[in-house]
Design a protein around this motif. Structure first.
Motif, PDB file in Angstrom:
ATOM      1  N   PRO A  77       2.958   7.302  14.545  1.00  0.00           N
ATOM      2  CA  PRO A  77       4.423   7.427  14.551  1.00  0.00           C
ATOM      3  C   PRO A  77       5.047   6.806  13.309  1.00  0.00           C
ATOM      4  N   GLY A  78       6.048   7.504  12.777  1.00  0.00           N
ATOM      5  CA  GLY A  78       6.761   7.005  11.614  1.00  0.00           C
ATOM      6  C   GLY A  78       6.087   7.271  10.291  1.00  0.00           C
ATOM      7  N   LEU A  79       4.907   7.917  10.313  1.00  0.00           N
ATOM      8  CA  LEU A  79       4.174   8.195   9.084  1.00  0.00           C
ATOM      9  C   LEU A  79       3.917   9.693   8.949  1.00  0.00           C
ATOM     10  N   ILE A  80       3.860  10.164   7.724  1.00  0.00           N
ATOM     11  CA  ILE A  80       3.425  11.533   7.449  1.00  0.00           C
ATOM     12  C   ILE A  80       1.900  11.547   7.460  1.00  0.00           C
ATOM     13  N   SER A  81       1.313  12.489   8.181  1.00  0.00           N
ATOM     14  CA  SER A  81      -0.152  12.540   8.337  1.00  0.00           C
ATOM     15  C   SER A  81      -0.686  13.893   7.902  1.00  0.00           C
ATOM     16  N   HIS A  82      -1.808  13.889   7.233  1.00  0.00           N
ATOM     17  CA  HIS A  82      -2.531  15.121   6.876  1.00  0.00           C
ATOM     18  C   HIS A  82      -3.943  14.989   7.436  1.00  0.00           C
ATOM     19  N   ARG A  83      -4.323  15.918   8.284  1.00  0.00           N
ATOM     20  CA  ARG A  83      -5.673  15.859   8.832  1.00  0.00           C
ATOM     21  C   ARG A  83      -6.664  16.298   7.769  1.00  0.00           C
ATOM     22  N   LEU A  84      -7.623  15.438   7.490  1.00  0.00           N
ATOM     23  CA  LEU A  84      -8.626  15.725   6.479  1.00  0.00           C
ATOM     24  C   LEU A  84      -9.861  16.383   7.089  1.00  0.00           C
ATOM     25  N   GLN A  85     -10.293  15.855   8.217  1.00  0.00           N
ATOM     26  CA  GLN A  85     -11.532  16.354   8.802  1.00  0.00           C
ATOM     27  C   GLN A  85     -11.687  15.817  10.221  1.00  0.00           C
ATOM     28  N   VAL A  86     -12.212  16.659  11.103  1.00  0.00           N
ATOM     29  CA  VAL A  86     -12.593  16.180  12.425  1.00  0.00           C
ATOM     30  C   VAL A  86     -13.806  15.272  12.261  1.00  0.00           C
ATOM     31  N   LEU A 125      -7.559  10.951   8.591  1.00  0.00           N
ATOM     32  CA  LEU A 125      -6.175  11.273   8.239  1.00  0.00           C
ATOM     33  C   LEU A 125      -5.787  10.578   6.939  1.00  0.00           C
ATOM     34  N   LEU A 126      -4.994  11.285   6.123  1.00  0.00           N
ATOM     35  CA  LEU A 126      -4.285  10.658   5.021  1.00  0.00           C
ATOM     36  C   LEU A 126      -2.869  10.396   5.515  1.00  0.00           C
ATOM     37  N   VAL A 127      -2.442   9.147   5.492  1.00  0.00           N
ATOM     38  CA  VAL A 127      -1.131   8.788   6.033  1.00  0.00           C
ATOM     39  C   VAL A 127      -0.337   7.989   5.015  1.00  0.00           C
ATOM     40  N   TYR A 128       0.994   8.101   5.106  1.00  0.00           N
ATOM     41  CA  TYR A 128       1.881   7.334   4.238  1.00  0.00           C
ATOM     42  C   TYR A 128       3.300   7.409   4.797  1.00  0.00           C
ATOM     43  N   PRO A 129       4.150   6.442   4.474  1.00  0.00           N
ATOM     44  CA  PRO A 129       5.545   6.488   4.943  1.00  0.00           C
ATOM     45  C   PRO A 129       6.314   7.590   4.224  1.00  0.00           C
ATOM     46  N   PRO A 130       7.321   8.169   4.868  1.00  0.00           N
ATOM     47  CA  PRO A 130       8.084   9.271   4.254  1.00  0.00           C
ATOM     48  C   PRO A 130       8.670   8.934   2.897  1.00  0.00           C
ATOM     49  N   ARG A 131       9.021   7.675   2.676  1.00  0.00           N
ATOM     50  CA  ARG A 131       9.642   7.316   1.391  1.00  0.00           C
ATOM     51  C   ARG A 131       8.704   7.522   0.211  1.00  0.00           C
ATOM     52  N   ASN A 132       7.382   7.579   0.475  1.00  0.00           N
ATOM     53  CA  ASN A 132       6.417   7.745  -0.613  1.00  0.00           C
ATOM     54  C   ASN A 132       6.042   9.200  -0.866  1.00  0.00           C
ATOM     55  N   ILE A 154       0.840  -1.193   0.000  1.00  0.00           N
ATOM     56  CA  ILE A 154       0.000   0.000   0.000  1.00  0.00           C
ATOM     57  C   ILE A 154       0.876   1.245   0.000  1.00  0.00           C
ATOM     58  N   ASP A 155       0.515   2.250  -0.825  1.00  0.00           N
ATOM     59  CA  ASP A 155       1.274   3.502  -0.890  1.00  0.00           C
ATOM     60  C   ASP A 155       0.810   4.514   0.144  1.00  0.00           C
ATOM     61  N   ALA A 156      -0.493   4.592   0.375  1.00  0.00           N
ATOM     62  CA  ALA A 156      -1.060   5.575   1.298  1.00  0.00           C
ATOM     63  C   ALA A 156      -2.386   5.035   1.804  1.00  0.00           C
ATOM     64  N   ALA A 157      -2.889   5.633   2.886  1.00  0.00           N
ATOM     65  CA  ALA A 157      -4.134   5.136   3.472  1.00  0.00           C
ATOM     66  C   ALA A 157      -4.924   6.287   4.065  1.00  0.00           C
ATOM     67  N   ILE A 158      -6.230   6.147   4.046  1.00  0.00           N
ATOM     68  CA  ILE A 158      -7.130   7.052   4.763  1.00  0.00           C
ATOM     69  C   ILE A 158      -7.627   6.299   5.982  1.00  0.00           C
ATOM     70  N   VAL A 159      -7.302   6.841   7.165  1.00  0.00           N
ATOM     71  CA  VAL A 159      -7.636   6.171   8.420  1.00  0.00           C
ATOM     72  C   VAL A 159      -8.336   7.169   9.335  1.00  0.00           C
ATOM     73  N   VAL A 160      -8.806   6.676  10.463  1.00  0.00           N
ATOM     74  CA  VAL A 160      -9.380   7.545  11.474  1.00  0.00           C
ATOM     75  C   VAL A 160      -8.698   7.213  12.793  1.00  0.00           C
ATOM     76  N   GLY A 161      -8.327   8.251  13.543  1.00  0.00           N
ATOM     77  CA  GLY A 161      -7.623   8.010  14.794  1.00  0.00           C
ATOM     78  C   GLY A 161      -7.552   9.250  15.651  1.00  0.00           C
ATOM     79  N   ASN A 162      -7.036   9.059  16.874  1.00  0.00           N
ATOM     80  CA  ASN A 162      -6.952  10.161  17.830  1.00  0.00           C
ATOM     81  C   ASN A 162      -5.745  11.046  17.592  1.00  0.00           C
ATOM     82  N   THR A 163      -4.633  10.454  17.139  1.00  0.00           N
ATOM     83  CA  THR A 163      -3.393  11.201  16.979  1.00  0.00           C
ATOM     84  C   THR A 163      -2.714  10.795  15.681  1.00  0.00           C
ATOM     85  N   ASN A 164      -1.686  11.546  15.328  1.00  0.00           N
ATOM     86  CA  ASN A 164      -0.870  11.150  14.196  1.00  0.00           C
ATOM     87  C   ASN A 164      -0.155   9.834  14.507  1.00  0.00           C
TER      88      ASN A 164
END
Length: 294
Positions: free
Chosen positions: A156-165, A270-277, A144-154
């Protein structure tokens, strides 16, 4: 350790994977355009190299052993990733790109997919492959290159972009809504309360928000998918507390009724993905489009 023994040739692995999938040397031979004896020899060579018995031979039939079945599962996934990488490289060479995106099933079907045609209008050369995932994603092994998840915090080890509360609304069937002229929070609390398994404390948070004692809660069944909970509410089984963006269509069409003001949870989409991507052209394009949509 002799690493050559741990890395069999591709021809041996392809023969084993096809034979394991069909549990038949004959059908594997047809698929690979080989003779049945050639497939048999390659599987035997692999067994000798690994020092393992991968198949039991019963007359003219073959059947995977337990260790063979374990090996097949891992090899099939690895070969799938190799084929996917080859397709991606081929698409890139021909001017196309792809993105392997994991998303929550209900978010994908209710919010993302109805809007994805807009992305393809402006990015016709990019293919977005959708994978539905509920559990945590291992970016090292899943492909997987990237993922849309839901969570309380960013994460660890992933770049996160908050999409919506995550804004939650209490939903109820129209028939049950008509049972009262006015629904107060304490009336809601006396009904059977449905919840999603990955957010078991949501009703407790709602009760605390309305200063209601938790002992009033009548917790009903839980569901793995939010879409299943929504269907249960439509059927009049109980009351749900779900993200507003996932029931906007049903509320507008009066298939469901909202009984309370939106309630902000402690979670974010959140939209999340590893830094290498981060510099993948397909991910850069999708990220910009998604953030603009939100």
């Amino acid at each position: 350790m002799n690493y050559r023994h741990l890395t069999p040739s591709m021809s041996l692995l392809l023969a084993f994977e096809a034979a394991a999938r069909h549990e038949s040397y004959t059908r594997a031979a047809v698929e690979l355009s080989l003779t049945q004896s050639a497939v048999s020899r390659q599987v035997q060579a692999l067994e000798q190299q690994l020092g393992l018995t991968l198949f039991r031979r019963e007359g003219r039939r073959v059947q995977l052993t337990d260790v063979g079945r374990l090996y097949q599962r891992e090899i099939s996934e690895a070969l799938g990733r190799i084929r996917g990488a080859t397709l991606q490289a081929t698409a890139y060479q021909s001017g196309g790109e792809s993105l392997r995106l994991a998303t929550l099933p209900t978010f994908g079907s209710k919010w993302l997919l109805p809007r994805l045609h807009d992305f393809y209008k402006t990015h016709p050369g990019i293919l977005v492959h959708i994978n539905s995932r509920i559990d945590a994603i291992d970016f090292e092994t899943s492909g997987i290159d990237a993922a849309i998840v839901v969570g309380n915090t960013n994460l660890p080890g992933l770049i996160s972009h908050r999409l919506q509360v995550e804004e939650l609304v209490v939903i109820i069937s129209p028939e049950l809504a008509c049972a009262r002229d006015l629904w107060m929070p304490e009336h809601i609390g006396s009904q059977m309360l449905l919840n999603v398994a990955n957010n078991p404390n949501v009703w407790g948070d709602w009760f605390s928000h309305h200063h209601l004692p938790h002992r009033m809660m009548r917790l009903g069944p839980s569901f793995e998918l939010t879409s299943h909970l929504i269907q249960a509410v439509k059927a009049g089984i109980g009351i749900g507390l779900v993200p507003r963006i996932l029931v906007a269509e049903e509320l507008q069409g009066r298939e469901l009724v909202s009984l309370d003001q939106p309630f902000s949870s402690q979670r974010n989409y959140l939209l999340v993905y590893p830094p290498r991507n981060e510099m993948l052209p397909s991910l850069q394009a999708f990220r910009a489009w998604l953030l603009a949509q939100i």
